[in-house]
Design a protein around this motif. Structure first.
Motif, PDB file in Angstrom:
ATOM      1  N   PHE A   1       0.847  -1.192   0.000  1.00  0.00           N
ATOM      2  CA  PHE A   1       0.000   0.000   0.000  1.00  0.00           C
ATOM      3  C   PHE A   1       0.885   1.246   0.000  1.00  0.00           C
ATOM      4  CE2 PHE A   1      -2.866  -3.176   1.835  1.00  0.00           C
ATOM      5  CZ  PHE A   1      -4.032  -2.939   1.117  1.00  0.00           C
ATOM      6  N   ILE A   2       0.377   2.319  -0.567  1.00  0.00           N
ATOM      7  CA  ILE A   2       1.172   3.543  -0.675  1.00  0.00           C
ATOM      8  C   ILE A   2       1.592   4.042   0.704  1.00  0.00           C
ATOM      9  CG2 ILE A   2       1.127   5.960  -1.409  1.00  0.00           C
ATOM     10  CD1 ILE A   2      -0.780   5.100  -3.659  1.00  0.00           C
ATOM     11  N   SER A   3       0.645   4.052   1.634  1.00  0.00           N
ATOM     12  CA  SER A   3       0.947   4.541   2.980  1.00  0.00           C
ATOM     13  C   SER A   3       1.958   3.655   3.695  1.00  0.00           C
ATOM     14  CB  SER A   3      -0.342   4.612   3.804  1.00  0.00           C
ATOM     15  OG  SER A   3      -1.216   5.577   3.279  1.00  0.00           O
ATOM     16  N   VAL A   4       1.914   2.352   3.450  1.00  0.00           N
ATOM     17  CA  VAL A   4       2.868   1.432   4.073  1.00  0.00           C
ATOM     18  C   VAL A   4       4.265   1.673   3.520  1.00  0.00           C
ATOM     19  CG1 VAL A   4       3.508  -0.987   4.388  1.00  0.00           C
ATOM     20  CG2 VAL A   4       1.106  -0.307   4.512  1.00  0.00           C
ATOM     21  N   ALA A   5       4.358   1.825   2.196  1.00  0.00           N
ATOM     22  CA  ALA A   5       5.661   2.081   1.581  1.00  0.00           C
ATOM     23  C   ALA A   5       6.268   3.381   2.082  1.00  0.00           C
ATOM     24  CB  ALA A   5       5.519   2.119   0.056  1.00  0.00           C
ATOM     25  N   GLY A   6       5.425   4.362   2.418  1.00  0.00           N
ATOM     26  CA  GLY A   6       5.910   5.652   2.890  1.00  0.00           C
ATOM     27  C   GLY A   6       6.066   5.759   4.382  1.00  0.00           C
ATOM     28  N   SER A   7       6.057   4.636   5.077  1.00  0.00           N
ATOM     29  CA  SER A   7       6.130   4.663   6.538  1.00  0.00           C
ATOM     30  C   SER A   7       7.523   4.393   7.093  1.00  0.00           C
ATOM     31  CB  SER A   7       5.155   3.630   7.131  1.00  0.00           C
ATOM     32  OG  SER A   7       3.816   3.995   6.872  1.00  0.00           O
ATOM     33  N   PHE A   8       8.446   3.965   6.243  1.00  0.00           N
ATOM     34  CA  PHE A   8       9.769   3.582   6.719  1.00  0.00           C
ATOM     35  C   PHE A   8      10.830   4.505   6.110  1.00  0.00           C
ATOM     36  CE2 PHE A   8       7.111  -0.214   6.467  1.00  0.00           C
ATOM     37  CZ  PHE A   8       7.175  -0.672   7.774  1.00  0.00           C
ATOM     38  N   PRO A   9      11.742   4.994   6.955  1.00  0.00           N
ATOM     39  CA  PRO A   9      12.836   5.809   6.410  1.00  0.00           C
ATOM     40  C   PRO A   9      13.779   4.937   5.583  1.00  0.00           C
ATOM     41  CG  PRO A   9      13.139   5.396   8.770  1.00  0.00           C
ATOM     42  CD  PRO A   9      11.786   4.870   8.406  1.00  0.00           C
ATOM     43  N   PRO A  10      14.386   5.514   4.538  1.00  0.00           N
ATOM     44  CA  PRO A  10      14.340   6.929   4.127  1.00  0.00           C
ATOM     45  C   PRO A  10      13.145   7.288   3.248  1.00  0.00           C
ATOM     46  CG  PRO A  10      15.835   5.738   2.711  1.00  0.00           C
ATOM     47  CD  PRO A  10      15.357   4.740   3.720  1.00  0.00           C
ATOM     48  N   ALA A  11      12.351   6.273   2.847  1.00  0.00           N
ATOM     49  CA  ALA A  11      11.214   6.551   1.964  1.00  0.00           C
ATOM     50  C   ALA A  11      10.201   7.480   2.627  1.00  0.00           C
ATOM     51  CB  ALA A  11      10.539   5.242   1.554  1.00  0.00           C
TER      52      ALA A  11
ATOM     53  N   PHE B   1     -11.630  -5.595  -1.377  1.00  0.00           N
ATOM     54  CA  PHE B   1     -10.528  -6.553  -1.253  1.00  0.00           C
ATOM     55  C   PHE B   1      -9.953  -6.559   0.162  1.00  0.00           C
ATOM     56  CE2 PHE B   1      -9.826  -6.099  -6.043  1.00  0.00           C
ATOM     57  CZ  PHE B   1     -10.426  -7.321  -6.307  1.00  0.00           C
ATOM     58  N   GLN B   2      -9.852  -5.388   0.763  1.00  0.00           N
ATOM     59  CA  GLN B   2      -9.317  -5.347   2.126  1.00  0.00           C
ATOM     60  C   GLN B   2     -10.276  -6.004   3.113  1.00  0.00           C
ATOM     61  OE1 GLN B   2      -6.975  -1.822   3.496  1.00  0.00           O
ATOM     62  NE2 GLN B   2      -7.720  -0.881   1.616  1.00  0.00           N
ATOM     63  N   SER B   3     -11.577  -5.844   2.874  1.00  0.00           N
ATOM     64  CA  SER B   3     -12.554  -6.500   3.755  1.00  0.00           C
ATOM     65  C   SER B   3     -12.494  -8.015   3.637  1.00  0.00           C
ATOM     66  CB  SER B   3     -13.967  -6.004   3.427  1.00  0.00           C
ATOM     67  OG  SER B   3     -14.385  -6.461   2.147  1.00  0.00           O
ATOM     68  N   GLN B   4     -12.010  -8.507   2.500  1.00  0.00           N
ATOM     69  CA  GLN B   4     -11.866  -9.950   2.273  1.00  0.00           C
ATOM     70  C   GLN B   4     -10.443 -10.433   2.553  1.00  0.00           C
ATOM     71  OE1 GLN B   4     -14.640 -11.832   1.451  1.00  0.00           O
ATOM     72  NE2 GLN B   4     -15.651  -9.852   1.832  1.00  0.00           N
ATOM     73  N   TYR B   5      -9.616  -9.541   3.116  1.00  0.00           N
ATOM     74  CA  TYR B   5      -8.228  -9.858   3.459  1.00  0.00           C
ATOM     75  C   TYR B   5      -7.383 -10.189   2.225  1.00  0.00           C
ATOM     76  CZ  TYR B   5     -10.483 -10.186   7.998  1.00  0.00           C
ATOM     77  OH  TYR B   5     -11.216  -9.911   9.122  1.00  0.00           O
ATOM     78  N   LEU B   6      -7.783  -9.657   1.082  1.00  0.00           N
ATOM     79  CA  LEU B   6      -7.004  -9.810  -0.151  1.00  0.00           C
ATOM     80  C   LEU B   6      -6.163  -8.538  -0.309  1.00  0.00           C
ATOM     81  CD1 LEU B   6      -9.844 -11.262  -2.426  1.00  0.00           C
ATOM     82  CD2 LEU B   6      -7.950 -12.519  -1.344  1.00  0.00           C
ATOM     83  N   TYR B   7      -5.100  -8.467   0.478  1.00  0.00           N
ATOM     84  CA  TYR B   7      -4.365  -7.218   0.598  1.00  0.00           C
ATOM     85  C   TYR B   7      -3.577  -6.862  -0.660  1.00  0.00           C
ATOM     86  CZ  TYR B   7      -5.638  -7.489   5.500  1.00  0.00           C
ATOM     87  OH  TYR B   7      -6.343  -7.552   6.678  1.00  0.00           O
ATOM     88  N   MET B   8      -3.096  -7.854  -1.391  1.00  0.00           N
ATOM     89  CA  MET B   8      -2.363  -7.543  -2.615  1.00  0.00           C
ATOM     90  C   MET B   8      -3.287  -6.891  -3.645  1.00  0.00           C
ATOM     91  SD  MET B   8       0.792  -8.017  -2.294  1.00  0.00           S
ATOM     92  CE  MET B   8       1.079  -7.629  -4.009  1.00  0.00           C
ATOM     93  N   GLN B   9      -4.477  -7.466  -3.810  1.00  0.00           N
ATOM     94  CA  GLN B   9      -5.432  -6.888  -4.754  1.00  0.00           C
ATOM     95  C   GLN B   9      -5.903  -5.510  -4.284  1.00  0.00           C
ATOM     96  OE1 GLN B   9      -5.403  -9.981  -3.653  1.00  0.00           O
ATOM     97  NE2 GLN B   9      -5.226 -11.243  -5.498  1.00  0.00           N
ATOM     98  N   GLY B  10      -6.010  -5.355  -2.953  1.00  0.00           N
ATOM     99  CA  GLY B  10      -6.383  -4.052  -2.417  1.00  0.00           C
ATOM    100  C   GLY B  10      -5.319  -3.004  -2.704  1.00  0.00           C
ATOM    101  N   ALA B  11      -4.049  -3.388  -2.539  1.00  0.00           N
ATOM    102  CA  ALA B  11      -2.958  -2.460  -2.827  1.00  0.00           C
ATOM    103  C   ALA B  11      -2.896  -2.106  -4.303  1.00  0.00           C
ATOM    104  CB  ALA B  11      -1.628  -3.063  -2.362  1.00  0.00           C
TER     105      ALA B  11
END
Length: 252
Positions: A61-71, A191-201
């Motif tokens: 997910f975009i927010s996950v990718a942007g949660s860790f330094p240096p990103a 997709f997130q409600s069905q725990y299909l996180y890759m498709q949700g991302a």
């Protein structure tokens, strides 16, 4: 001109470039964030079909990718600058169609929705997911819901105003983009409600890229307009006005 009057005229080409800059800069910045997170083994690749939830890698997910330094540093900078430029585009669009549209309420609501969307972007960028999840999620929903609403309103306004008789074709493209953005948002939630996180991302990335393309379409109308800022000193009370004058190109 009165010495107490200050005027700055902006070249039409500058405003022509602004929506294109917003789209290109934001898209490039988000992809840089993703590839940095991928390179530092914080998220899995978007190409994967299934995320098993094991190991230290997160779904992309975009927010996950942007949660860790240096990103995360780049993510905050991209979101803040994109929010500012997007806010300016929203104001200029409001001023541009104001003389042309009969329903001023519709124009005001469109401006408000774009403002809420870009305020949400600053919350997403500054309150990152793993730092303050609650505020981050408020910003996410504010951005997505207000952004989708803005797209539909602008599609309708484009059809109503019909600048330079290009409104019909432009509106068709914007309605198609608005429908696609809405579909991606619904799919992301489903997709997130069905725990299909890759498709949700994947749905989230598609939605954001389509929204950036939508914002880039304002190049079409902005190439016809020039804007100026006027500040005058009237009886000791400063007044600031944002004026728009349409530039005709009959000689071209």
């Amino acid at each position: 001109m009165d010495r107490n009057c200050f005027r700055v005229d902006m070249l039409p080409n500058f405003w022509f470039i602004l929506p294109a800059f917003f789209t290109a800069f934001t898209a490039a910045g988000l992809w840089v964030v993703y590839f940095i997170a991928l390179d530092h083994e914080k998220v899995v690749s978007l190409h994967l079909g299934i995320w098993k939830g094991n190991g230290s890698l997160y779904p992309p997910f975009i927010s996950v990718a942007g949660s860790f330094p240096p990103a995360s540093c780049i993510f905050s900078e991209v979101m803040n600058l994109a929010a500012f430029v997007g806010f300016v585009i929203g104001i200029l669009r409001y001023v541009q169609v104001k003389p042309q549209i009969n329903n001023s309420t519709l124009n005001w609501v469109s401006l408000a929705s774009s403002s809420f969307a870009f305020i949400g972007m600053t919350l997403v960028g500054n309150f990152q997911l793993f730092i303050d999840k609650e505020i981050h999620n408020i910003g996410t929903w504010l951005t997505f819901v207000s952004g989708v609403f803005f797209c539909w309103l602008q599609s309708f306004i484009t059809l109503r105003v019909n600048l330079r008789n290009e409104g019909r074709n432009t509106a068709i493209a914007r309605f198609l983009l608005s429908g696609s953005i809405t579909l991606c948002l619904l799919l992301c939630v489903f997709f997130q409600s069905q725990y299909l996180y890759m498709q949700g991302a994947q749905s989230q990335w598609a939605m954001v890229m389509l929204f950036l393309i939508f914002m880039g379409t304002f190049v079409i109308e902005f190439r016809y307009s020039s804007f100026s800022i006027v500040c005058t000193d009237t009886l000791g009370h400063p007044v600031s006005l944002l004026e728009m004058s349409e530039v005709t190109h009959n000689q071209l």
